[in-house]
Design an enzyme around this catalytic site. Structure first.
Site, PDB file in Angstrom:
ATOM      1  N   ASP A  83       6.611  -3.605   8.233  1.00 48.02           N
ATOM      2  CA  ASP A  83       5.325  -4.068   7.697  1.00 48.02           C
ATOM      3  C   ASP A  83       4.700  -5.075   8.676  1.00 48.02           C
ATOM      4  O   ASP A  83       5.390  -5.988   9.142  1.00 48.02           O
ATOM      5  CB  ASP A  83       5.613  -4.738   6.337  1.00 48.02           C
ATOM      6  CG  ASP A  83       4.364  -5.068   5.570  1.00 48.02           C
ATOM      7  OD1 ASP A  83       3.345  -4.384   5.749  1.00 48.02           O
ATOM      8  OD2 ASP A  83       4.420  -6.020   4.739  1.00 48.02           O
ATOM      9  N   GLU A 135      -4.371  -0.759  10.525  1.00 45.64           N
ATOM     10  CA  GLU A 135      -5.291  -1.434   9.589  1.00 45.64           C
ATOM     11  C   GLU A 135      -6.651  -1.612  10.246  1.00 45.64           C
ATOM     12  O   GLU A 135      -6.760  -1.998  11.403  1.00 45.64           O
ATOM     13  CB  GLU A 135      -4.714  -2.803   9.184  1.00 45.64           C
ATOM     14  CG  GLU A 135      -5.600  -3.583   8.224  1.00 45.64           C
ATOM     15  CD  GLU A 135      -4.888  -4.794   7.611  1.00 45.64           C
ATOM     16  OE1 GLU A 135      -3.660  -4.729   7.395  1.00 45.64           O
ATOM     17  OE2 GLU A 135      -5.570  -5.803   7.371  1.00 45.64           O
ATOM     18  N   HIS A 182      -4.080 -10.624   0.389  1.00 49.55           N
ATOM     19  CA  HIS A 182      -2.674 -10.995   0.257  1.00 49.55           C
ATOM     20  C   HIS A 182      -2.568 -12.234  -0.628  1.00 49.55           C
ATOM     21  O   HIS A 182      -3.532 -12.977  -0.775  1.00 49.55           O
ATOM     22  CB  HIS A 182      -2.078 -11.315   1.631  1.00 49.55           C
ATOM     23  CG  HIS A 182      -1.893 -10.100   2.499  1.00 49.55           C
ATOM     24  ND1 HIS A 182      -2.794  -9.736   3.454  1.00 49.55           N
ATOM     25  CD2 HIS A 182      -0.906  -9.165   2.533  1.00 49.55           C
ATOM     26  CE1 HIS A 182      -2.365  -8.640   4.073  1.00 49.55           C
ATOM     27  NE2 HIS A 182      -1.229  -8.261   3.524  1.00 49.55           N
ATOM     28  N   HIS A 211      -2.908  -3.057   0.764  1.00 51.12           N
ATOM     29  CA  HIS A 211      -2.103  -4.275   0.889  1.00 51.12           C
ATOM     30  C   HIS A 211      -2.601  -5.287  -0.141  1.00 51.12           C
ATOM     31  O   HIS A 211      -3.720  -5.177  -0.649  1.00 51.12           O
ATOM     32  CB  HIS A 211      -2.263  -4.877   2.289  1.00 51.12           C
ATOM     33  CG  HIS A 211      -1.486  -4.137   3.340  1.00 51.12           C
ATOM     34  ND1 HIS A 211      -0.470  -4.704   4.051  1.00 51.12           N
ATOM     35  CD2 HIS A 211      -1.578  -2.852   3.768  1.00 51.12           C
ATOM     36  CE1 HIS A 211       0.028  -3.811   4.903  1.00 51.12           C
ATOM     37  NE2 HIS A 211      -0.635  -2.679   4.741  1.00 51.12           N
ATOM     38  N   GLY A 212      -1.773  -6.286  -0.392  1.00 48.55           N
ATOM     39  CA  GLY A 212      -2.195  -7.350  -1.297  1.00 48.55           C
ATOM     40  C   GLY A 212      -2.282  -6.865  -2.735  1.00 48.55           C
ATOM     41  O   GLY A 212      -3.167  -7.287  -3.487  1.00 48.55           O
ATOM     42  N   ALA A 213      -1.343  -6.003  -3.134  1.00 40.52           N
ATOM     43  CA  ALA A 213      -1.453  -5.381  -4.470  1.00 40.52           C
ATOM     44  C   ALA A 213      -0.672  -6.122  -5.557  1.00 40.52           C
ATOM     45  O   ALA A 213      -0.583  -5.625  -6.675  1.00 40.52           O
ATOM     46  CB  ALA A 213      -0.999  -3.927  -4.404  1.00 40.52           C
ATOM     47  N   SER A 214      -0.155  -7.302  -5.233  1.00 40.25           N
ATOM     48  CA  SER A 214       0.651  -8.010  -6.237  1.00 40.25           C
ATOM     49  C   SER A 214      -0.105  -8.245  -7.538  1.00 40.25           C
ATOM     50  O   SER A 214       0.473  -8.223  -8.613  1.00 40.25           O
ATOM     51  CB  SER A 214       1.127  -9.353  -5.691  1.00 40.25           C
ATOM     52  OG  SER A 214       2.348  -9.170  -5.010  1.00 40.25           O
ATOM     53  N   THR A 236       4.194 -10.783  -2.900  1.00 39.41           N
ATOM     54  CA  THR A 236       4.064 -12.055  -3.618  1.00 39.41           C
ATOM     55  C   THR A 236       4.656 -11.987  -5.034  1.00 39.41           C
ATOM     56  O   THR A 236       5.361 -12.919  -5.457  1.00 39.41           O
ATOM     57  CB  THR A 236       2.570 -12.458  -3.686  1.00 39.41           C
ATOM     58  OG1 THR A 236       2.059 -12.498  -2.349  1.00 39.41           O
ATOM     59  CG2 THR A 236       2.381 -13.815  -4.313  1.00 39.41           C
TER      60      THR A 236
HETATM   61  P1  13P Z   1       0.852  -9.365  -1.836  1.00 37.46           P
HETATM   62  O1  13P Z   1       0.754 -10.680  -1.150  1.00 37.46           O
HETATM   63  O2  13P Z   1      -0.282  -9.144  -2.769  1.00 37.46           O
HETATM   64  O3  13P Z   1       2.165  -9.138  -2.492  1.00 37.46           O
HETATM   65  O4  13P Z   1       0.731  -8.236  -0.668  1.00 37.46           O
HETATM   66  C1  13P Z   1       1.864  -7.860   0.076  1.00 37.46           C
HETATM   67  C2  13P Z   1       1.539  -7.039   1.266  1.00 37.46           C
HETATM   68  O5  13P Z   1       0.428  -6.597   1.478  1.00 37.46           O
HETATM   69  C3  13P Z   1       2.626  -6.760   2.205  1.00 37.46           C
HETATM   70  O6  13P Z   1       2.202  -6.029   3.315  1.00 37.46           O
HETATM   71  O1  G3H Z   2       1.760  -9.010   4.014  1.00 38.05           O
HETATM   72  C1  G3H Z   2       2.931  -9.295   4.220  1.00 38.05           C
HETATM   73  C2  G3H Z   2       3.685 -10.352   3.614  1.00 38.05           C
HETATM   74  O2  G3H Z   2       3.353 -10.669   2.317  1.00 38.05           O
HETATM   75  C3  G3H Z   2       3.822 -11.555   4.518  1.00 38.05           C
HETATM   76  O3  G3H Z   2       5.129 -11.559   4.801  1.00 38.05           O
HETATM   77  O4  G3H Z   2       5.735 -13.899   5.332  1.00 38.05           O
HETATM   78  O5  G3H Z   2       7.254 -11.985   5.846  1.00 38.05           O
HETATM   79  O6  G3H Z   2       5.189 -12.306   7.197  1.00 38.05           O
HETATM   80  P1  G3H Z   2       5.831 -12.512   5.862  1.00 38.05           P
HETATM   81 ZN    ZN Z   3       0.173  -6.672   3.898  1.00 43.52          ZN
END
Ligand code: 13P
Ligand code: G3H
Ligand code: ZN
Length: 288
Positions: A83, A135, A182, A211-214, A236
């Site tokens: 990632d 991306e 994120h 991304h950022g789907a928490s 997250t």
């Molecule tokens: P969150 O911070 O919303 O969990 O996103 C995680 C993410 O995009 C990891 O690549």
């Molecule tokens: O998008 C990715 C993660 O949420 C950030 O992870 O702190 O391991 O770089 P990291």
């Molecule tokens: Zn991400």
């Protein structure tokens, strides 16, 4: 069974559901994701970032995930993915370790530089049978917000640019920016679903990654899947589940008598429940 990420995403797209890509940093989170997926009979992607590779040792964390998946869920489709790889050199390192799916994240670079490096990454990876996610636009992090109102236009993926980027680079999946962010609590009030629809139309058959789907739950998830999102990234939410449980256990440490396994075991269970909840939202339960 370790499975190609592309195969997992293609099946999800054809089946009208999405999968979760969950970040891990250690044994506890890995086992939690594997067990959650196993109990839900769900395909899943387990992902590792550069920072985690530095923290745990790249080779060790990669093989930890691989061995855990092979041993505890031998029949389940599980993809292992790098990632947010930020440089060509890091991608080369991950591929040498064994990653068969990587993300090159050039989203903070100028378009031409993102394009050039992504092309170079794809040429290198495809030659070795490795899949590449890139991306375009950029999915912001909490620390990146200016004070006051967020200027979302600056972050969004341009549908026309996405089409030529995908064609020129030959990427296998595209991370899109449509108001997602994120970390928690910083999403655009409403995701730009029209833009997502245009991206989907201009890049037919290209799996789109959110991304950022928490903090994406039921309604928004369904709308995104309808418009080509086949994978939601979650970090997250599982971090919070882990840490909150740990804090509570430490506060009540009389009960756990300083047994590290009990403390971490509880946190592992909390992550497992969080992953199961997400799998249900994404609709991948029962799909393995
Ligand atoms: P969150 O911070 O919303 O969990 O996103 C995680 C993410 O995009 C990891 O690549
Ligand atoms: O998008 C990715 C993660 O949420 C950030 O992870 O702190 O391991 O770089 P990291
Ligand atoms: Zn991400």
């Amino acid at each position: 069974m370790i499975t190609s990420v592309k195969e997992i995403l293609t099946k999800a797209r054809e089946g009208g559901y999405a999968v979760g890509a969950f970040n891990t940093v250690n044994l506890e989170m890995t086992r939690a994701i594997v067990e959650a997926a196993q109990e839900m009979r769900s395909p899943v992607i387990i992902q590792i970032t550069e920072k985690t590779m530095e923290y745990a040792g790249g080779r060790l964390i990669y093989h930890l995930v691989k061995n855990d998946a092979e041993f505890y869920a031998p029949e389940l489709p599980i993809g292992i993915h790098l990632d947010h790889g930020h440089s060509f050199e890091f991608i080369q390192r991950a591929v040498a370790i064994g990653f068969a799916s990587v993300m090159y994240d050039g989203s903070r670079k100028k378009y031409v530089d993102n394009l050039e490096i992504t092309k170079k990454v794809v040429a290198f990876c495809h030659e070795k049978g490795v899949e590449v996610q890139a991306e375009l636009g950029s999915v912001p992090y909490l620390g990146e917000y200016e004070m006051g109102e967020v200027k979302w236009e600056k972050y969004m993926t341009d549908p026309g640019q996405a089409a030529s980027f995908a064609k020129e680079t030959g990427i296998d999946a595209l991370a899109v920016a449509i108001g997602n962010a994120h970390d928690f609590f910083k999403e655009r009030e409403k995701p730009d679903f029209e833009r997502l629809e245009m991206i989907n139309k201009s890049c037919p058959n290209l799996p789109l990654i959110l991304h950022g789907a928490s903090d994406w739950e039921n309604g928004k998830v369904g709308e995104a899947i309808k418009r080509g999102v086949t994978c939601f990234n979650v970090d997250t939410a599982t971090r919070i589940a882990f840490i909150n449980d740990l804090i509570n256990s430490v506060r009540n440490q009389g009960n756990v008598s300083f047994d590290v396994r009990k403390l971490l075991g509880g946190a592992r269970e909390a992550v497992k429940e969080a992953v199961k909840k997400k799998i249900k939202f994404f609709g991948s339960d029962g799909k393995a």
